[in-house]
Design a protein around this motif. Structure first.
Motif, PDB file in Angstrom:
ATOM      1  N   VAL A  90       0.818  -1.216   0.000  1.00  0.00           N
ATOM      2  CA  VAL A  90       0.000   0.000   0.000  1.00  0.00           C
ATOM      3  C   VAL A  90       0.852   1.266   0.000  1.00  0.00           C
ATOM      4  O   VAL A  90       0.587   2.215  -0.772  1.00  0.00           O
ATOM      5  N   VAL A  91       1.876   1.321   0.849  1.00  0.00           N
ATOM      6  CA  VAL A  91       2.627   2.558   1.039  1.00  0.00           C
ATOM      7  C   VAL A  91       3.344   3.016  -0.234  1.00  0.00           C
ATOM      8  O   VAL A  91       3.237   4.202  -0.618  1.00  0.00           O
ATOM      9  N   PRO A  92       4.078   2.152  -0.950  1.00  0.00           N
ATOM     10  CA  PRO A  92       4.743   2.637  -2.167  1.00  0.00           C
ATOM     11  C   PRO A  92       3.766   3.128  -3.231  1.00  0.00           C
ATOM     12  O   PRO A  92       4.047   4.116  -3.914  1.00  0.00           O
ATOM     13  N   ILE A  93       2.636   2.434  -3.389  1.00  0.00           N
ATOM     14  CA  ILE A  93       1.639   2.889  -4.359  1.00  0.00           C
ATOM     15  C   ILE A  93       1.140   4.283  -3.979  1.00  0.00           C
ATOM     16  O   ILE A  93       0.998   5.176  -4.828  1.00  0.00           O
ATOM     17  N   ALA A  94       0.883   4.475  -2.688  1.00  0.00           N
ATOM     18  CA  ALA A  94       0.415   5.784  -2.217  1.00  0.00           C
ATOM     19  C   ALA A  94       1.464   6.864  -2.476  1.00  0.00           C
ATOM     20  O   ALA A  94       1.132   7.983  -2.901  1.00  0.00           O
ATOM     21  N   LEU A  95       2.738   6.554  -2.242  1.00  0.00           N
ATOM     22  CA  LEU A  95       3.804   7.539  -2.463  1.00  0.00           C
ATOM     23  C   LEU A  95       3.905   7.923  -3.934  1.00  0.00           C
ATOM     24  O   LEU A  95       4.106   9.099  -4.271  1.00  0.00           O
ATOM     25  N   VAL A  96       3.785   6.934  -4.820  1.00  0.00           N
ATOM     26  CA  VAL A  96       3.857   7.214  -6.257  1.00  0.00           C
ATOM     27  C   VAL A  96       2.680   8.087  -6.694  1.00  0.00           C
ATOM     28  O   VAL A  96       2.852   9.056  -7.450  1.00  0.00           O
ATOM     29  N   LEU A  97       1.486   7.761  -6.212  1.00  0.00           N
ATOM     30  CA  LEU A  97       0.293   8.493  -6.643  1.00  0.00           C
ATOM     31  C   LEU A  97       0.237   9.906  -6.062  1.00  0.00           C
ATOM     32  O   LEU A  97      -0.122  10.856  -6.767  1.00  0.00           O
ATOM     33  N   THR A 253       2.058   5.240 -13.583  1.00  0.00           N
ATOM     34  CA  THR A 253       0.732   5.857 -13.460  1.00  0.00           C
ATOM     35  C   THR A 253       0.735   7.350 -13.795  1.00  0.00           C
ATOM     36  O   THR A 253      -0.331   7.919 -14.026  1.00  0.00           O
ATOM     37  N   PHE A 254       1.918   7.963 -13.835  1.00  0.00           N
ATOM     38  CA  PHE A 254       1.949   9.389 -14.185  1.00  0.00           C
ATOM     39  C   PHE A 254       1.417   9.617 -15.595  1.00  0.00           C
ATOM     40  O   PHE A 254       0.936  10.699 -15.921  1.00  0.00           O
ATOM     41  N   LEU A 255       1.453   8.577 -16.448  1.00  0.00           N
ATOM     42  CA  LEU A 255       0.933   8.702 -17.802  1.00  0.00           C
ATOM     43  C   LEU A 255      -0.592   8.759 -17.827  1.00  0.00           C
ATOM     44  O   LEU A 255      -1.179   9.277 -18.781  1.00  0.00           O
ATOM     45  N   LEU A 256      -1.236   8.254 -16.786  1.00  0.00           N
ATOM     46  CA  LEU A 256      -2.699   8.240 -16.743  1.00  0.00           C
ATOM     47  C   LEU A 256      -3.273   9.633 -16.542  1.00  0.00           C
ATOM     48  O   LEU A 256      -4.382   9.928 -16.996  1.00  0.00           O
ATOM     49  N   PHE A 257      -2.534  10.485 -15.838  1.00  0.00           N
ATOM     50  CA  PHE A 257      -3.096  11.767 -15.391  1.00  0.00           C
ATOM     51  C   PHE A 257      -2.415  12.974 -16.021  1.00  0.00           C
ATOM     52  O   PHE A 257      -2.599  14.095 -15.567  1.00  0.00           O
ATOM     53  N   ALA A 258      -1.615  12.766 -17.048  1.00  0.00           N
ATOM     54  CA  ALA A 258      -0.865  13.865 -17.650  1.00  0.00           C
ATOM     55  C   ALA A 258      -1.671  14.560 -18.751  1.00  0.00           C
ATOM     56  O   ALA A 258      -2.611  13.995 -19.305  1.00  0.00           O
ATOM     57  N   GLN A 259      -1.269  15.775 -19.053  1.00  0.00           N
ATOM     58  CA  GLN A 259      -1.850  16.514 -20.173  1.00  0.00           C
ATOM     59  C   GLN A 259      -1.245  16.019 -21.481  1.00  0.00           C
ATOM     60  O   GLN A 259      -0.036  15.794 -21.566  1.00  0.00           O
TER      61      GLN A 259
END
Length: 312
Positions: A90-97, A253-259
């Motif tokens: 849980v913690v690493p996923i949260a840090l990335v997001l 996941t940064f690709l999911l929310f980018a412009q």
């Protein structure tokens, strides 16, 4: 640190770094990261810390309880171990997001949290000439996020290739220096070990080599402190390996929310850049302030070495 342990650490580091460069060398004489079999090379590089640790344990130190020395066994007390394993997912996923809205807040991550325009563009490119997608991009984003914990298990074996060396063997070996020095040194070493790929542009494609390496070392030191906390508190390498696997699985996941069309400077944005380090830094400060690194009693003592080795 006893001379015997310093010798073991030197052998381990020499093997881990040399093997990583040897495995990555074909990329340097070929097409670099554009090589079609780059993913296979990257996975092979990830095995080199485990190989180095196994060589040291089986041929240099030869302790009686090898699996215990590497943190692979025992898996008890089960409640503590599985609790930290869950935190490792849980913690690493949260840090990335959480790095993404923080980067957007500072203006370094070009976010599109509503329309997912970059993700839509990617889907359109892949579906060119095909039928319309049966579900919306928003639903696909939600599905991707929901399946992130599964990545901790899908990526577990490659991640264990690193964690068996860095947190499984090296971190406990450095503990006589003190918990914080051990955490910091192992994190810096982990970051520096990535040089064969980082200097080719991996993770930081737009950055100069020195800047990419500096960024990677800082990121690995902070994130490695979290992985190290899981190792020390659980007494097992498995929570750290799950954390590493979950971290790698969530990294894209940064690709999911980018412009769409907006460049992303990873030295500034995402978990790789300075804005993404803020929350991990706060977490590590809290862990230090609450004494989470001070008590390493959960860490199993390594088994005694053979008598002939102990006398050397």
């Amino acid at each position: 640190m006893p001379l015997r342990d310093r010798r073991s650490v030197a052998v381990f580091l020499a093997l881990a770094f040399t093997l990583a460069w040897l495995v990555a060398l074909p990329l340097w004489f070929g097409d670099g990261l554009a090589t079609p079999w780059f993913p296979l090379v990257a996975v092979a590089v990830m095995t080199t810390p485990a190989i180095a640790a196994l060589v040291v344990v089986f041929f240099v130190e030869r302790p009686q309880h090898k699996a215990r020395t590497l943190g692979l066994w025992p898996l008890t007390p089960a409640r503590r171990m599985f609790g930290y394993a869950a935190l490792g997912i849980v913690v690493p996923i949260a840090l990335v997001l959480v790095a993404l809205p923080v980067g957007a807040l500072f203006g370094v991550y070009p976010a599109d949290f509503v329309n997912f325009s970059a993700f839509r563009q990617l889907l359109d490119a892949r579906a060119a000439g095909a039928d319309e997608l049966p579900i919306s991009p928003g639903a696909l984003v939600a599905l991707q996020l929901a399946t992130l914990p599964l990545a901790a298990f899908v990526n577990l074996l490659p991640a264990l290739g690193e964690e068996l060396g860095w947190r499984g063997w090296l971190l406990p070996k450095l503990m006589p220096l003190g918990a914080l020095p051990a955490i910091l040194i192992s994190g810096v070493v982990w970051g520096a070990w990535h040089a064969p790929l980082i200097l080719l542009g991996y993770n930081y494609p737009a950055a100069a080599g020195w800047l990419g390496m500096t960024s990677m070392i800082v990121m690995c030191t902070l994130v490695g402190a979290v992985f190290g906390w899981l190792r020390l508190r659980s007494g097992s390498v498995w929570p750290a390996a799950l954390a590493h696997a979950a971290f790698n699985g969530a990294a894209g996941t940064f690709l999911l929310f980018a412009q769409a069309g907006a460049p992303i400077d990873t030295t500034q944005a995402t978990i790789l850049g300075w804005s993404g380090w803020i929350v991990p830094l706060v977490l590590v400060v809290v862990l230090v302030a609450t004494g989470q690194f001070a008590d390493a009693g959960a860490l199993p003592r390594p088994g005694p070495t053979r008598t002939s080795d102990a006398q050397q």
